[in-house]
Write an enzyme that holds these catalytic residues in place. Structure first.
Site, PDB file in Angstrom:
ATOM      1  N   LYS A  17       0.860  -1.194   0.000  1.00 33.71           N
ATOM      2  CA  LYS A  17       0.000   0.000   0.000  1.00 33.71           C
ATOM      3  C   LYS A  17       0.887   1.231   0.000  1.00 33.71           C
ATOM      4  O   LYS A  17       1.939   1.234   0.643  1.00 33.71           O
ATOM      5  CB  LYS A  17      -0.905   0.021   1.233  1.00 33.71           C
ATOM      6  N   GLU A  36      -9.274   7.349   3.780  1.00 37.40           N
ATOM      7  CA  GLU A  36      -9.194   7.634   5.217  1.00 37.40           C
ATOM      8  C   GLU A  36      -9.771   9.011   5.558  1.00 37.40           C
ATOM      9  O   GLU A  36      -9.391  10.032   4.954  1.00 37.40           O
ATOM     10  CB  GLU A  36      -7.724   7.565   5.681  1.00 37.40           C
ATOM     11  N   GLU A  50       0.687   5.780  -0.116  1.00 38.40           N
ATOM     12  CA  GLU A  50      -0.153   6.969   0.008  1.00 38.40           C
ATOM     13  C   GLU A  50       0.053   7.897  -1.187  1.00 38.40           C
ATOM     14  O   GLU A  50       1.127   7.934  -1.773  1.00 38.40           O
ATOM     15  CB  GLU A  50       0.216   7.725   1.297  1.00 38.40           C
TER      16      GLU A  50
HETATM   17  O1  KIV Z   1      -0.367   2.696   8.750  1.00 32.50           O
HETATM   18  C1  KIV Z   1      -1.557   2.409   8.833  1.00 32.50           C
HETATM   19  O2  KIV Z   1      -2.023   1.663   9.691  1.00 32.50           O
HETATM   20  C2  KIV Z   1      -2.431   3.023   7.857  1.00 32.50           C
HETATM   21  C3  KIV Z   1      -3.829   3.262   8.301  1.00 32.50           C
HETATM   22  C4  KIV Z   1      -3.897   4.520   9.072  1.00 32.50           C
HETATM   23  C5  KIV Z   1      -4.747   3.325   7.174  1.00 32.50           C
HETATM   24  O3  KIV Z   1      -2.015   3.393   6.811  1.00 32.50           O
END
Ligand code: KIV
Length: 292
Positions: free
Chosen positions: A115, A184, A117
């Site tokens: 994942k 989020e 951002e």
């Molecule tokens: O690091 C994490 O747990 C996340 C969440 C805040 C979505 O990216």
């Protein structure tokens, strides 16, 4: 052991209108329990920097820290779809570095996906990861690695222009190859709009009930994180209180000599106590033997 959760499995769930469950996890014992509970997706989030290491943001988290936590979680949860969260500066510098670091999650920790951002500016990274066969989840709205730009942990997309940008960014990331998007801290209307337009699973953490799935940070859910509680958190337990009470009871038992009790002690083998008494009676003090 349950059947392994895969991306096609998530797509089928979405098509059937069945909500997808997702939790963060950072360690082996918690992973065992999340696996037993049957969660679909586990995210080893860089939130580990705050929940486990006590930093005030996620920025100090490194690739090596993330890989070690992903390895521990994979050992405890072989069946969940495991996503490794790419930490700050592991994918922003160049597309090549992004692919190399994402590859480490797959190769060294047996993650199923990563994942990262960011919105439209990350489209080239999503394209390169997809070309390299690395499934990537997008993360829009409140993106904690951009805390300095956002001015703190605050909800995003609350005015029309900002909401429009989030909706457009989601479409751009999907087109660039994202297999799913995490939204989020945005209003539920934004969550609904993004979900309605997408053909990939949209997961909410504070984006309302209309998304395809829900995520909570495990330490928030368990009531094990005290620094602050976002509006989107529902606490299902109060581990802070439970653990504190356990520690206080232990200290009280030690101080009052109530611990250990007989059941916590190892008994001598039968008949050995008498033999020991005999040996002790006939023996010299060994300290004197040593000093002469
Ligand atoms: O690091 C994490 O747990 C996340 C969440 C805040 C979505 O990216």
């Amino acid at each position: 052991m349950r059947e392994k959760v895969t991306i096609p499995h998530l797509m089928e769930k979405r098509a059937r209108g069945e909500p997808i469950s997702m939790l963060t996890c950072y360690d082996y014992p918690t992973a065992l329990l999340e696996e037993k509970a049957g969660v679909d997706i586990i995210l080893v989030g860089d939130s580990v920097g705050m929940t486990v290491y006590g930093h005030s943001s996620t920025l100090p988290v490194t690739m090596d820290i993330m890989i070690a936590h992903c390895q521990a979680v994979r050992r405890g949860a072989p069946g969940a779809l495991l996503i490794g969260d790419m930490p700050y500066l592991s994918y922003q510098i160049s597309v090549t570095e992004a692919v190399r670091n994402a590859g480490r999650f797959m190769q060294e920790a047996a993650c199923d996906a990563v994942k990262l951002e960011g919105g439209r500016s990350m489209a080239p990274v999503f394209r390169a990861l997809t070309d390299a066969g690395i499934p990537a989840m997008g993360h829009l709205g409140l993106t904690p690695q951009s805390l300095a730009m956002l001015g703190g942990f605050r909800a995003q997309g609350r005015d029309a222009e900002a909401a429009f940008r989030v909706i457009q960014d989601a479409a751009i990331l999907e087109q660039a190859g994202a297999f799913s998007i995490l939204l989020e801290a945005v209003p539920p209307e934004v969550g609904e709009e993004v979900t309605g337009r997408a053909s990939i699973p949209i997961i909410s953490i504070g984006a309302g009930p209309h998304c395809d799935g829900q995520l909570l940070i495990v330490h928030d859910l368990l009531g094990f994180f005290e620094a602050f509680t976002p509006r989107f958190v529902k606490k299902y337990a109060d581990l802070n209180r439970t653990v504190l009470e356990a520690f206080q009871s232990y200290l009280g038992d030690v101080a009052g000599r109530r611990f250990p009790a007989a059941e916590h002690c190892y008994p001598m083998k039968k008949g050995e106590l008498e033999k020991l008494a005999f040996l002790l009676k006939g023996s010299e003090d060994p300290r004197e033997e040593v000093s002469t």
